[in-house]
Design a protein around this motif. Structure first.
Motif, short mmCIF file in Angstrom:
data_model
loop_
_atom_site.label_atom_id
_atom_site.label_comp_id
_atom_site.label_asym_id
_atom_site.label_seq_id
_atom_site.Cartn_x
_atom_site.Cartn_y
_atom_site.Cartn_z
N VAL A 60 0.84 -1.20 0.00
CA VAL A 60 0.00 0.00 0.00
C VAL A 60 0.87 1.25 0.00
N LEU A 61 1.91 1.26 0.82
CA LEU A 61 2.81 2.42 0.88
C LEU A 61 3.53 2.64 -0.44
N LEU A 62 3.97 1.56 -1.06
CA LEU A 62 4.66 1.69 -2.35
C LEU A 62 3.72 2.23 -3.43
N LEU A 63 2.50 1.72 -3.44
CA LEU A 63 1.53 2.21 -4.42
C LEU A 63 1.20 3.68 -4.18
N ALA A 64 1.05 4.06 -2.93
CA ALA A 64 0.77 5.46 -2.61
C ALA A 64 1.93 6.35 -3.04
N GLU A 65 3.14 5.91 -2.81
CA GLU A 65 4.32 6.68 -3.20
C GLU A 65 4.39 6.83 -4.71
N ALA A 66 4.06 5.76 -5.44
CA ALA A 66 4.08 5.81 -6.89
C ALA A 66 3.07 6.83 -7.40
N GLU A 67 1.90 6.88 -6.78
CA GLU A 67 0.88 7.83 -7.20
C GLU A 67 1.30 9.26 -6.92
N VAL A 68 1.91 9.50 -5.78
CA VAL A 68 2.36 10.85 -5.42
C VAL A 68 3.47 11.31 -6.35
N SER A 69 4.33 10.38 -6.77
CA SER A 69 5.47 10.78 -7.58
C SER A 69 5.10 11.11 -9.02
N MET A 70 3.89 10.76 -9.46
CA MET A 70 3.45 11.12 -10.79
C MET A 70 3.01 12.58 -10.77
N ALA A 71 3.91 13.44 -11.18
CA ALA A 71 3.67 14.88 -11.10
C ALA A 71 2.79 15.35 -12.25
N VAL A 72 2.03 16.38 -11.96
CA VAL A 72 1.19 17.02 -12.96
C VAL A 72 1.96 18.22 -13.50
N THR A 73 1.99 18.37 -14.79
CA THR A 73 2.58 19.56 -15.38
C THR A 73 1.48 20.60 -15.46
N CYS A 74 1.65 21.68 -14.72
CA CYS A 74 0.63 22.74 -14.69
C CYS A 74 0.74 23.59 -15.95
N THR A 75 -0.22 23.40 -16.82
CA THR A 75 -0.26 24.13 -18.08
C THR A 75 -1.69 24.63 -18.28
N PRO A 76 -1.93 25.92 -18.02
CA PRO A 76 -3.30 26.43 -18.12
C PRO A 76 -3.94 26.23 -19.49
N THR A 77 -3.14 26.18 -20.55
CA THR A 77 -3.72 25.99 -21.88
C THR A 77 -4.38 24.61 -22.01
N GLN A 78 -4.06 23.69 -21.10
CA GLN A 78 -4.71 22.38 -21.11
C GLN A 78 -6.21 22.51 -20.85
N LEU A 79 -6.61 23.63 -20.26
CA LEU A 79 -8.02 23.84 -19.96
C LEU A 79 -8.76 24.58 -21.09
N SER A 80 -8.11 24.76 -22.22
CA SER A 80 -8.75 25.50 -23.31
C SER A 80 -10.03 24.83 -23.80
N SER A 81 -10.13 23.51 -23.65
CA SER A 81 -11.35 22.82 -24.06
C SER A 81 -12.54 23.16 -23.16
N CYS A 82 -12.28 23.86 -22.05
CA CYS A 82 -13.34 24.23 -21.11
C CYS A 82 -13.80 25.68 -21.28
N VAL A 83 -13.17 26.44 -22.15
CA VAL A 83 -13.48 27.86 -22.26
C VAL A 83 -14.95 28.11 -22.56
N SER A 84 -15.51 27.40 -23.52
CA SER A 84 -16.91 27.66 -23.87
C SER A 84 -17.85 27.30 -22.72
N ALA A 85 -17.55 26.25 -21.98
CA ALA A 85 -18.40 25.87 -20.85
C ALA A 85 -18.27 26.87 -19.70
N ILE A 86 -17.06 27.43 -19.52
CA ILE A 86 -16.83 28.39 -18.43
C ILE A 86 -17.40 29.76 -18.76
N THR A 87 -17.34 30.16 -20.02
CA THR A 87 -17.79 31.50 -20.40
C THR A 87 -19.25 31.55 -20.82
N SER A 88 -19.91 30.40 -20.87
CA SER A 88 -21.34 30.38 -21.21
C SER A 88 -22.01 29.33 -20.32
#
Length: 92
Positions: A13-41
């Motif tokens: 369980v600890l090893l699996l939890a560590e593996a999940e934590v180590s998978m970092a997210v690259t913060c790129t706001p342009t990744q949310l561009s597919s949400c623009v129409s839903a957010i603005t309307s």
């Protein structure tokens, strides 16, 4: 013998939890561009939008620190989109 099984299980369980934590997210706001129409309307978010919101969720607080992005992220529509996608909106 039973204690040995429990400790092996705990280690896995600890090893699996560590593996999940180590998978970092690259913060790129342009990744949310597919949400623009839903957010603005009032249109519903697309499946791609929901996928991207789930991926970028750890970054939302960082995005809200940016004045330009905050006016899109911290809105009732953005919160509606996150809720529709089943992604809890972070409290920063």
């Amino acid at each position: 013998m039973k204690a040995k099984h429990i400790s092996v299980f705990t280690l896995l369980v600890l090893l699996l939890a560590e593996a999940e934590v180590s998978m970092a997210v690259t913060c790129t706001p342009t990744q949310l561009s597919s949400c623009v129409s839903a957010i603005t309307s009032s249109s519903p978010p697309t499946k791609l939008c929901c996928t991207k919101i789930r991926e970028q969720r750890p970054c939302l607080c960082q995005y809200m620190k940016n004045q330009t992005l905050r006016k899109f992220i911290n809105t009732p529509n953005a919160k509606r989109v996150a809720k529709t996608c089943g992604t809890p909106f972070p409290t920063c």
